[in-house]
Write a protein that holds these residues in place. Structure first.
Motif, PDB file in Angstrom:
ATOM      1  N   ALA A 181      20.260   8.971  -2.955  1.00 33.89           N
ATOM      2  CA  ALA A 181      18.728   8.473  -3.247  1.00 33.89           C
ATOM      3  C   ALA A 181      18.272   9.890  -3.538  1.00 33.89           C
ATOM      4  O   ALA A 181      17.319   9.996  -4.361  1.00 33.89           O
ATOM      5  CB  ALA A 181      18.220   8.058  -1.973  1.00 33.89           C
ATOM      6  N   TRP A 182      18.615  10.995  -2.971  1.00 32.02           N
ATOM      7  CA  TRP A 182      17.894  12.284  -3.201  1.00 32.02           C
ATOM      8  C   TRP A 182      18.299  12.832  -4.760  1.00 32.02           C
ATOM      9  O   TRP A 182      17.308  13.300  -5.200  1.00 32.02           O
ATOM     10  CB  TRP A 182      18.259  13.302  -2.269  1.00 32.02           C
ATOM     11  CG  TRP A 182      17.732  14.792  -2.506  1.00 32.02           C
ATOM     12  CD1 TRP A 182      18.275  15.755  -3.076  1.00 32.02           C
ATOM     13  CD2 TRP A 182      16.254  14.949  -2.059  1.00 32.02           C
ATOM     14  NE1 TRP A 182      17.438  16.710  -3.137  1.00 32.02           N
ATOM     15  CE2 TRP A 182      16.237  16.577  -2.468  1.00 32.02           C
ATOM     16  CE3 TRP A 182      15.326  14.691  -1.601  1.00 32.02           C
ATOM     17  CZ2 TRP A 182      15.096  17.237  -2.540  1.00 32.02           C
ATOM     18  CZ3 TRP A 182      13.950  15.305  -1.372  1.00 32.02           C
ATOM     19  CH2 TRP A 182      14.021  16.533  -1.983  1.00 32.02           C
ATOM     20  N   PHE A 212      15.907   3.744  -5.771  1.00 29.55           N
ATOM     21  CA  PHE A 212      16.912   3.281  -4.601  1.00 29.55           C
ATOM     22  C   PHE A 212      16.515   4.123  -3.503  1.00 29.55           C
ATOM     23  O   PHE A 212      17.093   3.766  -2.287  1.00 29.55           O
ATOM     24  CB  PHE A 212      18.265   4.062  -5.348  1.00 29.55           C
ATOM     25  CG  PHE A 212      19.421   3.910  -4.365  1.00 29.55           C
ATOM     26  CD1 PHE A 212      20.300   2.849  -4.268  1.00 29.55           C
ATOM     27  CD2 PHE A 212      19.775   5.152  -3.826  1.00 29.55           C
ATOM     28  CE1 PHE A 212      21.370   2.697  -3.379  1.00 29.55           C
ATOM     29  CE2 PHE A 212      20.869   5.087  -2.872  1.00 29.55           C
ATOM     30  CZ  PHE A 212      21.546   3.952  -2.841  1.00 29.55           C
ATOM     31  N   THR A 213      15.790   4.913  -3.230  1.00 29.46           N
ATOM     32  CA  THR A 213      15.065   5.546  -2.334  1.00 29.46           C
ATOM     33  C   THR A 213      14.626   4.458  -1.225  1.00 29.46           C
ATOM     34  O   THR A 213      14.703   4.731  -0.056  1.00 29.46           O
ATOM     35  CB  THR A 213      13.996   6.599  -2.607  1.00 29.46           C
ATOM     36  OG1 THR A 213      14.638   7.431  -3.620  1.00 29.46           O
ATOM     37  CG2 THR A 213      13.689   7.200  -1.487  1.00 29.46           C
ATOM     38  N   ILE A 214      14.164   3.401  -1.717  1.00 30.12           N
ATOM     39  CA  ILE A 214      13.583   2.338  -0.924  1.00 30.12           C
ATOM     40  C   ILE A 214      14.621   1.867   0.057  1.00 30.12           C
ATOM     41  O   ILE A 214      14.803   1.618   1.391  1.00 30.12           O
ATOM     42  CB  ILE A 214      13.108   1.304  -1.526  1.00 30.12           C
ATOM     43  CG1 ILE A 214      11.853   1.717  -2.230  1.00 30.12           C
ATOM     44  CG2 ILE A 214      12.522   0.227  -0.587  1.00 30.12           C
ATOM     45  CD1 ILE A 214      11.015   0.680  -3.123  1.00 30.12           C
ATOM     46  N   PHE A 261       0.877  -1.187   0.150  1.00 27.24           N
ATOM     47  CA  PHE A 261      -0.022   0.083   0.011  1.00 27.24           C
ATOM     48  C   PHE A 261       0.847   1.173  -0.055  1.00 27.24           C
ATOM     49  O   PHE A 261       0.745   2.196  -0.786  1.00 27.24           O
ATOM     50  CB  PHE A 261      -0.923  -0.216   1.279  1.00 27.24           C
ATOM     51  CG  PHE A 261      -1.625   1.288   1.514  1.00 27.24           C
ATOM     52  CD1 PHE A 261      -2.774   1.564   0.589  1.00 27.24           C
ATOM     53  CD2 PHE A 261      -1.202   2.255   2.241  1.00 27.24           C
ATOM     54  CE1 PHE A 261      -3.405   2.578   0.590  1.00 27.24           C
ATOM     55  CE2 PHE A 261      -2.136   3.436   2.484  1.00 27.24           C
ATOM     56  CZ  PHE A 261      -3.102   3.616   1.651  1.00 27.24           C
ATOM     57  N   ILE A 262       2.023   1.423   0.854  1.00 30.93           N
ATOM     58  CA  ILE A 262       2.967   2.519   0.916  1.00 30.93           C
ATOM     59  C   ILE A 262       3.460   2.830  -0.350  1.00 30.93           C
ATOM     60  O   ILE A 262       3.708   3.813  -0.795  1.00 30.93           O
ATOM     61  CB  ILE A 262       3.633   2.238   2.171  1.00 30.93           C
ATOM     62  CG1 ILE A 262       3.176   2.192   3.401  1.00 30.93           C
ATOM     63  CG2 ILE A 262       4.808   3.363   2.074  1.00 30.93           C
ATOM     64  CD1 ILE A 262       2.041   3.625   3.899  1.00 30.93           C
ATOM     65  N   LEU A 263       4.114   1.701  -0.833  1.00 33.24           N
ATOM     66  CA  LEU A 263       4.875   1.991  -2.031  1.00 33.24           C
ATOM     67  C   LEU A 263       3.968   2.057  -3.320  1.00 33.24           C
ATOM     68  O   LEU A 263       4.561   3.014  -4.106  1.00 33.24           O
ATOM     69  CB  LEU A 263       5.705   0.583  -2.365  1.00 33.24           C
ATOM     70  CG  LEU A 263       6.927   0.273  -1.028  1.00 33.24           C
ATOM     71  CD1 LEU A 263       7.621  -1.003  -1.457  1.00 33.24           C
ATOM     72  CD2 LEU A 263       7.710   1.358  -1.201  1.00 33.24           C
ATOM     73  N   SER A 264       2.837   1.590  -3.268  1.00 31.65           N
ATOM     74  CA  SER A 264       1.983   1.853  -4.566  1.00 31.65           C
ATOM     75  C   SER A 264       1.508   3.323  -4.393  1.00 31.65           C
ATOM     76  O   SER A 264       1.414   3.830  -5.297  1.00 31.65           O
ATOM     77  CB  SER A 264       0.797   1.011  -4.302  1.00 31.65           C
ATOM     78  OG  SER A 264      -0.173   1.170  -3.251  1.00 31.65           O
ATOM     79  N   PHE A 310       7.026   8.820  -0.040  1.00 31.07           N
ATOM     80  CA  PHE A 310       6.457   7.267   0.373  1.00 31.07           C
ATOM     81  C   PHE A 310       7.447   6.081   0.049  1.00 31.07           C
ATOM     82  O   PHE A 310       7.302   5.110   0.561  1.00 31.07           O
ATOM     83  CB  PHE A 310       5.240   7.083  -0.600  1.00 31.07           C
ATOM     84  CG  PHE A 310       4.143   7.947  -0.396  1.00 31.07           C
ATOM     85  CD1 PHE A 310       3.499   7.584   1.107  1.00 31.07           C
ATOM     86  CD2 PHE A 310       3.603   8.971  -0.900  1.00 31.07           C
ATOM     87  CE1 PHE A 310       2.395   8.306   1.317  1.00 31.07           C
ATOM     88  CE2 PHE A 310       2.526   9.574  -0.438  1.00 31.07           C
ATOM     89  CZ  PHE A 310       1.803   9.340   0.704  1.00 31.07           C
ATOM     90  N   LEU A 311       8.140   6.270  -0.961  1.00 32.39           N
ATOM     91  CA  LEU A 311       9.239   5.151  -1.012  1.00 32.39           C
ATOM     92  C   LEU A 311      10.244   5.186   0.227  1.00 32.39           C
ATOM     93  O   LEU A 311      10.826   4.081   0.539  1.00 32.39           O
ATOM     94  CB  LEU A 311      10.094   5.361  -2.319  1.00 32.39           C
ATOM     95  CG  LEU A 311       9.642   4.774  -3.633  1.00 32.39           C
ATOM     96  CD1 LEU A 311       8.160   4.935  -4.243  1.00 32.39           C
ATOM     97  CD2 LEU A 311      10.269   4.832  -4.932  1.00 32.39           C
ATOM     98  N   PHE A 312      10.679   6.327   0.569  1.00 30.50           N
ATOM     99  CA  PHE A 312      11.571   6.298   1.782  1.00 30.50           C
ATOM    100  C   PHE A 312      10.887   5.762   2.920  1.00 30.50           C
ATOM    101  O   PHE A 312      11.534   4.991   3.658  1.00 30.50           O
ATOM    102  CB  PHE A 312      12.081   7.923   1.818  1.00 30.50           C
ATOM    103  CG  PHE A 312      13.017   8.130   2.992  1.00 30.50           C
ATOM    104  CD1 PHE A 312      14.420   7.974   2.792  1.00 30.50           C
ATOM    105  CD2 PHE A 312      12.660   8.330   4.298  1.00 30.50           C
ATOM    106  CE1 PHE A 312      15.546   7.920   3.874  1.00 30.50           C
ATOM    107  CE2 PHE A 312      13.544   8.402   5.247  1.00 30.50           C
ATOM    108  CZ  PHE A 312      15.211   8.201   5.121  1.00 30.50           C
ATOM    109  N   LEU A 313       9.560   6.349   2.884  1.00 35.69           N
ATOM    110  CA  LEU A 313       8.905   5.758   4.293  1.00 35.69           C
ATOM    111  C   LEU A 313       8.692   4.034   4.013  1.00 35.69           C
ATOM    112  O   LEU A 313       8.821   3.516   5.021  1.00 35.69           O
ATOM    113  CB  LEU A 313       7.382   6.245   4.253  1.00 35.69           C
ATOM    114  CG  LEU A 313       6.483   5.912   5.369  1.00 35.69           C
ATOM    115  CD1 LEU A 313       7.046   6.243   6.707  1.00 35.69           C
ATOM    116  CD2 LEU A 313       5.260   6.710   5.141  1.00 35.69           C
TER     117      LEU A 313
END
Length: 208
Positions: A109-110, A116-118, A25-28, A42-45
């Protein structure tokens, strides 16, 4: 203290299923927001949440319930940490190195703003865990993170098979492994928690 609880493969399966749904859900949400700041957030989270779940699973199922061949605490020797909480194996050099590495990973990542942020979120979770665990085993933690330190002291003393995660209470809450909220930390608990038995043994050996 008995730190090993009855292992439950079924519980691990349920944990993996529930967590996977949350991650999906978060990644979507992140992929839906591609091209905006929300993509990075959201990818970082999502990466950070994946780490917190990994922390929970490793601590509960590999360190306490021992869901590994042989059912012995030979992989992490976690019982030693419970026997001597103040004797931490990770030193200042390790934490400094991971901090510098974390800064570099987050910068990349930034700049890339990609999947890659994940990994950056995951590594940041690990980095935060490293420093937080250190502070929770210091008396100053009482003032910085009073509730988290309380939960961790209870885990080390009266409830070793509850309170597996301190990065977030989400997983303990979701999987019903929170320590009772009404239990207070006594001075005896604090004394045992902060006592470094190795130092005491070294002092004793030098005096003989």
């Amino acid at each position: 203290m008995q730190t090993i609880s009855k292992n439950s493969p079924r519980a691990l399966q349920l944990c993996l299923i529930k967590a996977s749904l949350i991650f999906a859900f978060i990644l979507s949400l992140g992929f839906y927001a591609k091209g905006t700041l929300g993509y990075f957030i959201f990818l970082f989270l999502g990466g950070w949440l994946i780490w917190t779940f990994a922390e929970y699973v490793i601590h509960r199922f590999l360190m306490h319930e021992l869901l590994i061949p042989g059912q012995k605490d030979t992989l992490f020797h976690h019982h030693e940490h419970h026997s001597n909480p103040s004797n931490l194996k990770v030193n200042f050099f390790h934490r400094t190195f991971t901090l510098l590495l974390g800064i570099m990973i987050n910068w990349v990542a930034w700049e890339r703003n990609s999947t890659f942020t994940i990994f950056a979120g995951f590594f940041t979770g690990f980095l935060m865990y490293n420093f937080l665990h250190y502070l929770l085993h210091k008396r100053v933690g009482k003032y910085l993170f009073p509730r988290i330190q309380r939960a961790h002291i209870l885990h080390h003393t009266k409830y070793p098979n509850q309170g597996y995660s301190f990065s977030t209470i989400l997983w303990d809450w979701l999987f019903h492994t929170l320590a009772p909220a009404h239990v207070q930390v006594t001075e005896k608990m604090r004394e045992n928690y902060f006592k470094n038995f190795n130092k005491g043994q070294e002092t004793k050996s030098h005096s003989t």
